[in-house]
Each structure stands twice: as C-alpha cells, then as structure tokens.
Write a protein that holds these residues in place. Sequence first.
Motif, short mmCIF file in Angstrom:
data_model
loop_
_atom_site.label_atom_id
_atom_site.label_comp_id
_atom_site.label_asym_id
_atom_site.label_seq_id
_atom_site.Cartn_x
_atom_site.Cartn_y
_atom_site.Cartn_z
N VAL A 232 -15.71 15.46 -3.38
CA VAL A 232 -15.20 15.03 -4.68
C VAL A 232 -15.63 13.61 -5.03
N GLY A 233 -16.39 12.97 -4.14
CA GLY A 233 -16.84 11.60 -4.40
C GLY A 233 -15.72 10.58 -4.31
N ALA A 234 -14.78 10.78 -3.39
CA ALA A 234 -13.64 9.86 -3.25
C ALA A 234 -13.93 8.79 -2.21
N ASP A 235 -13.54 7.58 -2.51
CA ASP A 235 -13.59 6.50 -1.53
C ASP A 235 -12.39 6.57 -0.60
N ASP A 236 -11.25 7.02 -1.15
CA ASP A 236 -10.00 7.10 -0.39
C ASP A 236 -9.27 8.39 -0.74
N LEU A 237 -8.47 8.86 0.21
CA LEU A 237 -7.62 10.03 -0.01
C LEU A 237 -6.18 9.68 0.35
N VAL A 238 -5.25 10.13 -0.49
CA VAL A 238 -3.84 10.00 -0.17
C VAL A 238 -3.41 11.28 0.56
N VAL A 239 -2.91 11.11 1.78
CA VAL A 239 -2.44 12.22 2.59
C VAL A 239 -0.93 12.12 2.70
N GLY A 240 -0.23 13.20 2.43
CA GLY A 240 1.23 13.18 2.47
C GLY A 240 1.81 14.15 3.48
N TRP A 241 2.78 13.68 4.23
CA TRP A 241 3.47 14.50 5.22
C TRP A 241 4.94 14.59 4.82
N ILE A 242 5.40 15.81 4.52
CA ILE A 242 6.81 16.03 4.21
C ILE A 242 7.54 16.19 5.55
N ARG A 243 8.23 15.14 5.96
CA ARG A 243 8.89 15.15 7.26
C ARG A 243 10.27 15.80 7.19
N LEU A 244 10.86 15.81 5.98
CA LEU A 244 12.18 16.43 5.81
C LEU A 244 12.32 16.91 4.37
N LEU A 245 12.79 18.13 4.21
CA LEU A 245 13.22 18.66 2.91
C LEU A 245 14.42 19.54 3.20
N HIS A 246 15.60 19.01 2.91
CA HIS A 246 16.84 19.69 3.29
C HIS A 246 17.71 19.92 2.07
N LEU B 123 3.41 8.78 3.51
CA LEU B 123 2.12 8.80 2.83
C LEU B 123 1.13 7.89 3.57
N GLN B 124 -0.12 8.34 3.62
CA GLN B 124 -1.17 7.57 4.27
C GLN B 124 -2.39 7.50 3.36
N ILE B 125 -3.17 6.43 3.51
CA ILE B 125 -4.45 6.30 2.82
C ILE B 125 -5.56 6.49 3.85
N PHE B 126 -6.40 7.51 3.60
CA PHE B 126 -7.57 7.71 4.44
C PHE B 126 -8.76 7.04 3.80
N ASP B 127 -9.36 6.07 4.49
CA ASP B 127 -10.54 5.35 4.03
C ASP B 127 -11.77 6.15 4.44
N ALA B 128 -12.41 6.81 3.47
CA ALA B 128 -13.54 7.69 3.79
C ALA B 128 -14.74 6.91 4.30
N ARG B 129 -14.94 5.70 3.80
CA ARG B 129 -16.08 4.90 4.26
C ARG B 129 -15.91 4.50 5.72
N VAL C 226 -9.89 7.58 -5.85
CA VAL C 226 -8.90 8.10 -4.90
C VAL C 226 -8.42 9.48 -5.35
N GLY C 227 -8.23 10.37 -4.38
CA GLY C 227 -7.71 11.70 -4.66
C GLY C 227 -6.53 11.99 -3.76
N VAL C 228 -5.67 12.92 -4.18
CA VAL C 228 -4.49 13.29 -3.40
C VAL C 228 -4.73 14.65 -2.76
N VAL C 229 -4.57 14.72 -1.45
CA VAL C 229 -4.72 15.96 -0.70
C VAL C 229 -3.39 16.71 -0.73
N GLU C 230 -3.45 18.05 -0.69
CA GLU C 230 -2.20 18.82 -0.62
C GLU C 230 -1.36 18.33 0.57
#
Length: 200
Positions: free
Chosen positions: A109-123, A148-154, A35-39
């Motif tokens: 990168v040879g990842a099975d899964d990716l962690v995708v993050g959405w910053i919905r609020l930063l105040h 946060l979401q998990i993207f299943d590449a497979r 698993v890898g973390v996306v910006e």
Amino acid sequence: MTTPLSRRWGALVVIGAIAAILHGHATAAAPARTVGVVEFYALSPLTPFEGGVPEEYAADDASRILPRIAGDQFAVIPRGTMRQAESALGWRPWDVLSYARLGRLAGRVGADDLVVGWIRLLHLDTEGPGIGRLRFGRPLSGSANVLLQIFDARGGRIAAEAPGDGYTIGQVRTFVAEEVLHQATAQALPRLFAKLASAP
C-alpha cells in the motif's frame, strides 16, 4: 511608453511568481509519511456483534479518528485500500506478529508506518449493577482495553505503543461494544502519536 510585448513579459513574470509561491505551499503542505491501519487482532476470537466484527470495527474506527490525530505529518491510507491489500496477501490475524508480513503489507500500500491494534479485553456484562429505575430490559455494562503500536516499515520495528480503555452502560449490545472500543481507541491514538513524535 509600455509596449504590448513588455506587458506580456510582465504578465508572464507575475504568473511565474504566483506559480512558484503556490508550488512552494503545496510542497510544504505535503505529508512527510503515509500511515495505514491494520485489522485489529485478539489472542482469542471475539464474539461478533450485530452489524460487525470487533476487530474490523476497531480498525475502521481508528482510520476515521486518525486524520485528526496525525494532522499534517501523515497521509492516512483509506481503510478500504488496506482491506483490499490484506485480502490480496491472504492476511491472517496472527500476521501482525510477523515483521516480515507487516513489511509486505506496508510495501503493497506504500505505507511508511502501520498502526497495529490488539484488543486485550472486550467484556459485556448483563449481570452488572443497574442505573436508576430502567423499566425496559437489563442494563448492559461494557469495558474494553486496547494496545496500539506503530510499525515502522523502513526500520522493520515497532516504534511506539500506547494503551487505551473504554467503559459504558447501555441497553443495546452493539452500541455498548462499539462505544467501549471507540473510547479505548480514541484514548490510545493521541498517546501513540505523542510517543512517536518524541521518539529519537
């Protein structure tokens, strides 16, 4: 009477048995998935703070937290490797909305899964209520919300998602911003992997 030849054969048998046991342990300990973390991304650009960019900081922080959450089930790809792959693909913030682009990044990168993050609020609010009798500067309150979401590449799909929140009060803008993002991410990651583990 034991001969030198029989002793050698006995030693080889013992060595072979030890090697088989060690190989079995190594095989059993190997993570099933990578698993890898996306910006992270935001619908509108966030104001950078001294020493970092919110989206980059949150992704780096998630990569540091993730090994404790993922345990032996996942091998975590270093954030530096992910950053290089993003750069090579000409990654843009809105690419996280494209399953095709996420799939290409995972393949690189040879990842099975990716962690995708959405910053919905930063105040960050300097007009908020103070705490005690602070004699230096105006207290700064900060809050954050991430999804946060998990993207299943497979499977080419989002397999699970979970929110997280953070709140703190401090004096230094950078500290407050980093702390609320850290709290939100650290709260969301266990929820995310718990949902992933229970998914059919």
